[in-house]
Design an enzyme around this catalytic site. Structure first.
Site, PDB file in Angstrom:
ATOM      1  N   GLY A  55       0.877  -1.173   0.004  1.00  0.00           N
ATOM      2  CA  GLY A  55      -0.158  -0.046   0.127  1.00  0.00           C
ATOM      3  C   GLY A  55       0.796   1.217   0.038  1.00  0.00           C
ATOM      4  N   THR A  56       0.285   2.313  -0.569  1.00  0.00           N
ATOM      5  CA  THR A  56       1.157   3.521  -0.670  1.00  0.00           C
ATOM      6  C   THR A  56      -0.136   4.593  -1.559  1.00  0.00           C
ATOM      7  OG1 THR A  56       3.049   4.349  -1.583  1.00  0.00           O
ATOM      8  CG2 THR A  56       1.841   3.203  -2.954  1.00  0.00           C
ATOM      9  N   THR A  57       0.443   5.872  -1.371  1.00  0.00           N
ATOM     10  CA  THR A  57      -0.227   6.874  -2.012  1.00  0.00           C
ATOM     11  C   THR A  57       0.667   7.935  -2.693  1.00  0.00           C
ATOM     12  OG1 THR A  57      -2.081   6.696  -0.513  1.00  0.00           O
ATOM     13  CG2 THR A  57      -2.072   8.680  -1.876  1.00  0.00           C
ATOM     14  N   LYS A  88       9.963   7.500  -1.679  1.00  0.00           N
ATOM     15  CA  LYS A  88       8.953   7.109  -2.646  1.00  0.00           C
ATOM     16  C   LYS A  88       9.151   8.098  -3.993  1.00  0.00           C
ATOM     17  CE  LYS A  88       5.958   4.661   0.382  1.00  0.00           C
ATOM     18  NZ  LYS A  88       4.545   4.414   0.608  1.00  0.00           N
TER      19      LYS A  88
END
Length: 272
Positions: A55-57, A88
């Protein structure tokens, strides 16, 4: 005269297919080889390794003064938060950035590989590679490894001779050009804020605030996103880091604590 050739005959043993050497080879355990005519079907039938949920954004959008890129910094393996300080947003060259979504090792390796190829292109052609060319180069590389377990969902953002550029590239070799993208488990929440507040003629300050607010609201609702919100701006002079704020501090900025007023009600007690 007849020559005696009996001493020239070979006495070395001759092994046949039924001998113990070949019998041992036939008993050796083997594995199935992929069918060259149906490689994708072979991959689907193969036993897959355990892959924890990721998961990430991350997000990026083009506006009047360039490209704004933002991301959180949390790394997770299923329900376990392994790090709160992952970078990131990766610098490919002084005028181009890439984002990470998917497997951390896959994204870091292929961005590093892309940076090397972009530098070699610059040395060979005496000019920087375009954003279109870099994204196409990465998409072609990843397409050759499709079906082999890679997990990459990246955005390539930068500035070249034609102006700002933004592309989305995934591990299947897909490549999309657009004005704004959000990638990761928190992207539905980020898209809500981004689509509502996006305007092409924003200032750099307004664009950075929109990107920061979109990432924050994604971390507020998505358990796999969190840590620090990093915001970068890519313009004619290259990329520059604008802000890097902890989501805990941003929470009190967007939702300030208001002291609650307690009203005491006086009740008259009438004695018997």
């Amino acid at each position: 005269m007849k020559l005696d050739t009996s001493g020239l005959e070979s006495t070395a043993p001759i092994f046949r297919r039924s001998d113990f050497v070949f019998d041992g080879l036939q008993m050796t355990p083997s594995f199935d080889l992929p069918n060259p005519t149906d490689f994708d079907g072979f991959q689907k039938e193969a036993v897959q390794m355990v892959k924890p949920a990721k998961g990430t954004t991350t997000l990026a959008f083009i506006f009047k003064h360039g490209v704004m890129v933002a991301a959180d910094s949390r790394a997770s393996m299923g329900g376990y938060i392994s790090s709160q300080s992952v970078k990131k947003i990766i610098e490919i060259n002084p005028y181009m950035l890439g984002t990470m979504a998917g497997g951390a090792a896959d994204c870091q390796f292929w961005h590093r590989n892309l940076g090397i190829k972009c530098r070699l292109h610059e040395l060979a052609n005496k000019r920087r590679i375009s954003v279109t060319g870099a994204s196409k180069l990465l998409a072609n590389i990843l397409y050759n490894y499709r079906g082999m377990g890679l997990s990459v969902g990246t955005m390539i953002a930068g500035w070249d001779e034609t102006g700002p550029g933004l592309y989305y590239v995934d591990s299947e070799g897909g490549r999309l050009k657009g004005m704004r993208f959000s990638v990761g488990s928190g992207s539905p929440y980020a898209y809500g804020v981004l689509d509502n507040g996006y305007k092409y003629d924003m200032t750099v300050e307004e664009a950075s605030e929109l990107a920061r607010r979109a990432i924050y609201h994604a971390t507020y609702r998505d358990g796999a996103s969190g840590g620090v919100v990093s915001v970068y701006h890519v313009g004619p002079d290259g990329w520059k880091k604008v802000t890097g704020d902890d989501v805990g501090d941003l929470h009190f900025q967007y939702y300030p604590v208001v002291p609650a007023t307690v009203e005491q009600e006086m009740v008259e007690v009438v004695g018997a």
